[in-house]
Design a protein around this motif. Sequence first.
Motif, mmCIF file in Angstrom:
data_model
loop_
_atom_site.group_PDB
_atom_site.id
_atom_site.type_symbol
_atom_site.label_atom_id
_atom_site.label_comp_id
_atom_site.label_asym_id
_atom_site.label_seq_id
_atom_site.Cartn_x
_atom_site.Cartn_y
_atom_site.Cartn_z
ATOM 1 N N MET A 56 52.750 -0.634 87.280
ATOM 2 C CA MET A 56 53.550 -0.193 86.141
ATOM 3 C C MET A 56 52.740 0.722 85.220
ATOM 4 O O MET A 56 53.243 1.731 84.732
ATOM 5 C CB MET A 56 54.064 -1.404 85.355
ATOM 6 C CG MET A 56 55.174 -2.170 86.049
ATOM 7 S SD MET A 56 56.625 -1.125 86.397
ATOM 8 C CE MET A 56 57.160 -0.740 84.733
ATOM 9 N N LYS A 57 51.462 0.364 84.995
ATOM 10 C CA LYS A 57 50.597 1.208 84.160
ATOM 11 C C LYS A 57 50.409 2.585 84.789
ATOM 12 O O LYS A 57 50.449 3.603 84.102
ATOM 13 C CB LYS A 57 49.236 0.532 83.969
ATOM 14 C CG LYS A 57 49.273 -0.680 83.043
ATOM 15 C CD LYS A 57 47.904 -1.337 82.958
ATOM 16 C CE LYS A 57 47.937 -2.565 82.068
ATOM 17 N NZ LYS A 57 46.613 -3.247 82.024
ATOM 18 N N ALA A 58 50.190 2.590 86.108
ATOM 19 C CA ALA A 58 50.012 3.865 86.816
ATOM 20 C C ALA A 58 51.282 4.695 86.741
ATOM 21 O O ALA A 58 51.243 5.913 86.561
ATOM 22 C CB ALA A 58 49.638 3.607 88.270
ATOM 23 N N ARG A 59 52.432 4.047 86.862
ATOM 24 C CA ARG A 59 53.704 4.761 86.805
ATOM 25 C C ARG A 59 53.948 5.337 85.412
ATOM 26 O O ARG A 59 54.406 6.471 85.266
ATOM 27 C CB ARG A 59 54.844 3.823 87.195
ATOM 28 C CG ARG A 59 56.208 4.492 87.254
ATOM 29 C CD ARG A 59 57.254 3.590 87.865
ATOM 30 N NE ARG A 59 56.982 3.333 89.271
ATOM 31 C CZ ARG A 59 57.764 2.588 90.048
ATOM 32 N NH1 ARG A 59 58.846 2.026 89.551
ATOM 33 N NH2 ARG A 59 57.453 2.407 91.319
ATOM 34 N N GLY A 63 54.130 9.196 84.399
ATOM 35 C CA GLY A 63 55.293 9.719 83.690
ATOM 36 C C GLY A 63 54.894 10.552 82.482
ATOM 37 O O GLY A 63 55.472 11.620 82.237
ATOM 38 N N TYR A 64 53.889 10.085 81.726
ATOM 39 C CA TYR A 64 53.398 10.850 80.580
ATOM 40 C C TYR A 64 52.805 12.173 81.033
ATOM 41 O O TYR A 64 53.013 13.209 80.399
ATOM 42 C CB TYR A 64 52.338 10.048 79.816
ATOM 43 C CG TYR A 64 52.905 9.014 78.880
ATOM 44 C CD1 TYR A 64 53.846 9.359 77.907
ATOM 45 C CD2 TYR A 64 52.512 7.679 78.956
ATOM 46 C CE1 TYR A 64 54.370 8.415 77.058
ATOM 47 C CE2 TYR A 64 53.032 6.721 78.101
ATOM 48 C CZ TYR A 64 53.960 7.091 77.157
ATOM 49 O OH TYR A 64 54.475 6.158 76.313
ATOM 50 N N PHE A 65 52.036 12.140 82.137
ATOM 51 C CA PHE A 65 51.428 13.365 82.651
ATOM 52 C C PHE A 65 52.504 14.384 83.014
ATOM 53 O O PHE A 65 52.400 15.558 82.663
ATOM 54 C CB PHE A 65 50.561 13.061 83.870
ATOM 55 C CG PHE A 65 50.170 14.294 84.642
ATOM 56 C CD1 PHE A 65 49.229 15.185 84.139
ATOM 57 C CD2 PHE A 65 50.773 14.591 85.863
ATOM 58 C CE1 PHE A 65 48.882 16.333 84.842
ATOM 59 C CE2 PHE A 65 50.431 15.733 86.565
ATOM 60 C CZ PHE A 65 49.483 16.598 86.052
ATOM 61 N N ASN A 92 44.054 13.819 76.407
ATOM 62 C CA ASN A 92 43.329 12.924 77.311
ATOM 63 C C ASN A 92 44.258 12.360 78.385
ATOM 64 O O ASN A 92 43.865 12.216 79.547
ATOM 65 C CB ASN A 92 42.685 11.781 76.522
ATOM 66 C CG ASN A 92 41.605 12.268 75.573
ATOM 67 O OD1 ASN A 92 40.948 13.269 75.825
ATOM 68 N ND2 ASN A 92 41.432 11.571 74.465
ATOM 69 N N VAL A 93 45.485 12.035 77.979
ATOM 70 C CA VAL A 93 46.469 11.528 78.935
ATOM 71 C C VAL A 93 46.748 12.586 79.994
ATOM 72 O O VAL A 93 46.793 12.297 81.195
ATOM 73 C CB VAL A 93 47.782 11.141 78.222
ATOM 74 C CG1 VAL A 93 48.870 10.782 79.235
ATOM 75 C CG2 VAL A 93 47.549 9.979 77.268
ATOM 76 N N TYR A 94 46.921 13.828 79.525
ATOM 77 C CA TYR A 94 47.201 14.919 80.456
ATOM 78 C C TYR A 94 46.065 15.112 81.450
ATOM 79 O O TYR A 94 46.284 15.216 82.661
ATOM 80 C CB TYR A 94 47.452 16.223 79.693
ATOM 81 C CG TYR A 94 47.525 17.411 80.632
ATOM 82 C CD1 TYR A 94 48.662 17.624 81.410
ATOM 83 C CD2 TYR A 94 46.443 18.266 80.775
ATOM 84 C CE1 TYR A 94 48.715 18.682 82.307
ATOM 85 C CE2 TYR A 94 46.493 19.327 81.663
ATOM 86 C CZ TYR A 94 47.634 19.530 82.425
ATOM 87 O OH TYR A 94 47.677 20.563 83.327
#
Length: 273
Positions: A56-59, A63-65, A92-94
Amino acid sequence: MTEEQRRSKKRKRGHRRKEKSISGAVASKNNVSSSTIVATPAKSSSKSSSSFLDKMKARLSGGYFRMINEKLYTCSGDEALKYFKEDPSLFNVYHSGYQAQMSLWPEQPNDIIIKWIKDRGPSLVVADFGCGDARLSRSVKNKVHSFDLVSNDPSVIACDMSQTPLDSSSVDVAVFCLSLMGTNFPSYLQEANRVLKPRGWLLIAEVKSRFDPNTGGADPDKFVKAICELGFASTSKDFSNKMFILFHFQKKEKRKPKGIVWPELKPCLYKRR
């Protein structure tokens, strides 16, 4: 009671004791098995829960990326700069998502560019437009000016790539490695033209699908023609890689470009999930 009756009675008592002993052993064994069966699902359930949370964290991260990636491809450089200024953590998320995507590529365009620069010696001054984690700067001995929308490193200058603080005709190599993302990408190339010395080099690596006319991408010949009209000569085009195209240009003597028709570069968008 006769002797034979007494012996028969003893034999019966012995049989009863043996039956009780066997019954107790079976019961004990069943209890152990039962506790073991109960404990095993508990461990399995814990592992399953942890695996589910990781997925779920990876998903969510993916999704944010994809959301940020779409934003960068469909807005101007100035808008992207404001976007990250409002929330620098998104940068950083990107880049975490970007690195995850790049790890799947069999070959990295940055590696090819780094080798090209090393082969030409440390005297060349380089401008890295859209440097990301500034890996190029860390990998060569050359003087490298690193630019991106957010700076998490003292060596990186945060700016709109169409407006850098470099002097005109001050660098030998300008690099765009998967960074022609804004809708105003021609202004980035015009800025590279401004800061490059005559006979300086322009290196561009871009996602191959952006230059596939069969799927809505730009015609690579029209892209090359536009850059040549800007004041460059095309020295090579490498289409051999499955994931990206690599262009090499060399700047001509000063000229004033007029009325360049720039092809629209296809944005890299992901399917909705």
